[in-house]
Design an enzyme around this catalytic site. Structure first.
Site, PDB file in Angstrom:
ATOM      1  N   ASP A  87     -41.324  18.674 -35.306  1.00 24.39           N
ATOM      2  CA  ASP A  87     -40.866  18.406 -36.680  1.00 24.39           C
ATOM      3  C   ASP A  87     -41.855  18.827 -37.765  1.00 24.39           C
ATOM      4  O   ASP A  87     -43.055  18.935 -37.535  1.00 24.39           O
ATOM      5  CB  ASP A  87     -40.627  16.899 -36.851  1.00 24.39           C
ATOM      6  CG  ASP A  87     -39.403  16.406 -36.102  1.00 24.39           C
ATOM      7  OD1 ASP A  87     -38.884  17.156 -35.246  1.00 24.39           O
ATOM      8  OD2 ASP A  87     -38.963  15.278 -36.369  1.00 24.39           O
ATOM      9  N   HIS A 233     -45.111  17.027 -33.732  1.00 22.01           N
ATOM     10  CA  HIS A 233     -45.139  17.588 -35.094  1.00 22.01           C
ATOM     11  C   HIS A 233     -46.037  18.815 -35.159  1.00 22.01           C
ATOM     12  O   HIS A 233     -47.187  18.752 -34.704  1.00 22.01           O
ATOM     13  CB  HIS A 233     -45.655  16.548 -36.091  1.00 22.01           C
ATOM     14  CG  HIS A 233     -44.696  15.426 -36.359  1.00 22.01           C
ATOM     15  ND1 HIS A 233     -44.536  14.375 -35.503  1.00 22.01           N
ATOM     16  CD2 HIS A 233     -43.833  15.225 -37.378  1.00 22.01           C
ATOM     17  CE1 HIS A 233     -43.613  13.545 -35.992  1.00 22.01           C
ATOM     18  NE2 HIS A 233     -43.163  14.043 -37.135  1.00 22.01           N
TER      19      HIS A 233
HETATM   20 ZN   LIG Z   1     -40.420  14.638 -40.426  1.00 14.24          ZN
END
Ligand SMILES: [Zn+2]
Length: 273
Positions: A87, A233
């Site tokens: 992400d 992430h």
């Molecule tokens: Zn996010």
């Protein structure tokens, strides 16, 4: 949970909790009209209902507000598939190195990109798709107020990201992940019209805050099995003591463990044919 891909124009169906909440509001209205002295108790009932709805929106993996993908479908599990979802990118300091690591392990991943970031680094987005991965919708701005938006703002925010990402990669996103996984009951009715399905995860390592690769690896691989959706992430990645984005420190070991377990990392699209 249906395994069929999202289609634009698919009618929205309220979850049992949402349908029940509609009924409750109607019943309370009727009760107030026919028996006004009960209003304090009826008001309390409505407040409790809204408290419950709010709590459900704060639990990223909850299905109470509508469909929410937390594991791959049965057929993908039977094939030994697993999904890495990454992400908040693209990030020029991290994403290219993530792509090289994935290549080295023959792994495919799903990148939930922020529209505004994609506009800044469109070439990285195209490279993600060129290497066989998928770019999906993680909103246009990734605002901290996302979970407070109403239907029109949700539609605008997600439509902008759809247009941005499709314009850059040539592929229209079919999955969406809410920023931080937080939402409210007004998000779900907007998704069918955009051709999007909400996807969260099975497990996450909290790698925007935790910079210890060992701890992250333990969190991500606890009970690792086919069908898991793992969250990492590339944007907003915490840095290790040596200043390295923690995803780059953990990914080689994670991919090794996945391979040792006989699992194959695929995109969410590949798992939902
Ligand atoms: Zn996010």
């Amino acid at each position: 949970m249906s395994a069929e891909p999202a289609r634009e124009g698919r009618p929205w169906r309220p979850s049992p909790l949402i349908a029940g909440s509609f009924l409750l509001h109607g019943a309370v209205l009727g009760a107030v009209v026919f028996h006004p002295p009960w209003w304090p108790q009826l008001l309390l009932l409505l407040l409790l209902n809204h408290l419950l709805l709010t709590i459900c929106g704060l639990v990223p993996r909850s299905r109470w507000l509508g469909p929410n993908i937390t594991r791959l479908p049965q057929a993908a599990q039977a094939r030994g598939e697993i999904a890495l979802t990454i992400d908040d990118g693209p990030d020029p300091a991290v994403t290219p190195a993530v792509l090289d690591l994935l290549d080295r392990h023959g792994a495919h991943a799903t990148f939930f990109c922020i529209g505004a970031q994609a506009q800044r680094y469109p070439e990285i987005c195209r490279e993600i798709v060129r290497r066989g991965h998928a770019v999906e919708n993680h909103s246009q701005r990734h605002g901290h107020n996302f979970s407070f938006l109403g239907p029109r703002a949700f539609r605008r925010e997600l439509q902008q990201a759809q247009d941005t990402l499709a314009g850059i990669t040539g592929q229209r996103p079919v999955f969406v992940r809410a920023p931080a996984g937080l939402r409210n009951p007004l998000l779900d009715p907007v998704l069918p019209g955009l051709g999007l399905r909400l996807a969260s995860w099975t497990r996450r390592g909290f790698d925007t805050r935790t910079n210890d690769p060992d701890l992250l690896l333990r969190r991500l691989t606890r009970g690792l099995r086919a069908g898991d959706i793992l969250l990492l992430h590339d944007g907003n990645s915490a840095r290790t003591g040596a200043g390295e984005p923690v995803i780059l420190a953990v990914l080689p070991r994670l991919l090794d463990q996945i391979a040792q377990a006989g699992l194959r990392p695929v995109t969410l699209r590949e798992a939902h044919p």
